[in-house]
Design a protein around this motif. Structure first.
Motif, mmCIF file in Angstrom:
data_model
loop_
_atom_site.group_PDB
_atom_site.id
_atom_site.type_symbol
_atom_site.label_atom_id
_atom_site.label_comp_id
_atom_site.label_asym_id
_atom_site.label_seq_id
_atom_site.Cartn_x
_atom_site.Cartn_y
_atom_site.Cartn_z
ATOM 1 N N UNK A 21 23.631 -42.673 41.908
ATOM 2 C CA UNK A 21 22.328 -42.717 41.242
ATOM 3 C C UNK A 21 22.490 -43.276 39.837
ATOM 4 N N UNK A 22 21.536 -44.089 39.448
ATOM 5 C CA UNK A 22 21.501 -44.589 38.072
ATOM 6 C C UNK A 22 20.083 -44.389 37.566
ATOM 7 N N UNK A 23 19.914 -43.478 36.615
ATOM 8 C CA UNK A 23 18.590 -43.106 36.140
ATOM 9 C C UNK A 23 17.949 -44.156 35.246
ATOM 10 N N UNK A 24 18.775 -44.887 34.500
ATOM 11 C CA UNK A 24 18.241 -45.963 33.666
ATOM 12 C C UNK A 24 19.326 -47.023 33.500
ATOM 13 N N UNK A 25 18.942 -48.235 33.127
ATOM 14 C CA UNK A 25 19.920 -49.314 32.974
ATOM 15 C C UNK A 25 20.962 -49.047 31.888
ATOM 16 N N UNK A 26 20.643 -48.176 30.942
ATOM 17 C CA UNK A 26 21.574 -47.917 29.844
ATOM 18 C C UNK A 26 22.564 -46.788 30.150
ATOM 19 N N UNK A 27 22.283 -45.991 31.183
ATOM 20 C CA UNK A 27 23.171 -44.883 31.542
ATOM 21 C C UNK A 27 24.161 -45.303 32.612
ATOM 22 N N UNK A 28 25.322 -44.695 32.575
ATOM 23 C CA UNK A 28 26.325 -44.955 33.609
ATOM 24 C C UNK A 28 25.879 -44.298 34.918
ATOM 25 N N UNK A 29 26.179 -44.925 36.048
ATOM 26 C CA UNK A 29 25.793 -44.323 37.321
ATOM 27 C C UNK A 29 26.558 -43.016 37.570
ATOM 28 N N UNK A 30 25.906 -42.098 38.268
ATOM 29 C CA UNK A 30 26.556 -40.840 38.632
ATOM 30 C C UNK A 30 26.626 -40.760 40.152
ATOM 31 N N UNK A 31 27.585 -39.985 40.650
ATOM 32 C CA UNK A 31 27.743 -39.837 42.092
ATOM 33 C C UNK A 31 27.652 -38.376 42.473
#
Length: 76
Positions: A21-31
């Motif tokens: 999941x990536x909540x916004x373009x500036x945040x790193x994706x989380x799994x």
């Protein structure tokens, strides 16, 4: 939800699905990983490592455990 089968233990009949999941373009994706049992695959299909799947979230197997993937099918 859509995820990828990242672990599959054929003899024991269980595995894990990883959702990125990536909540916004500036945040790193989380799994996040979800447990599934082979009985949750529809139409008696056999899970394949690396396959993309569609699933829903069901109840936890035991109290204190996380929710599990149910109604799992290949994303075609």
């Amino acid at each position: 939800m859509i995820g990828k089968v990242t672990f599959w233990n054929q003899p024991k009949g269980f595995g894990f699905i990883t959702v990125t999941e990536q909540k916004s373009p500036t945040e790193a994706p989380s799994q996040r990983q979800y447990f599934f049992h082979h009985s949750q695959f529809t139409k008696g299909e056999v899970p394949v490592l690396g396959a993309f799947v569609v699933f829903s979230l069901g109840q936890a197997v035991k109290a204190g455990k996380t929710v599990q993937a149910v109604g799992v099918r290949f994303a075609t």
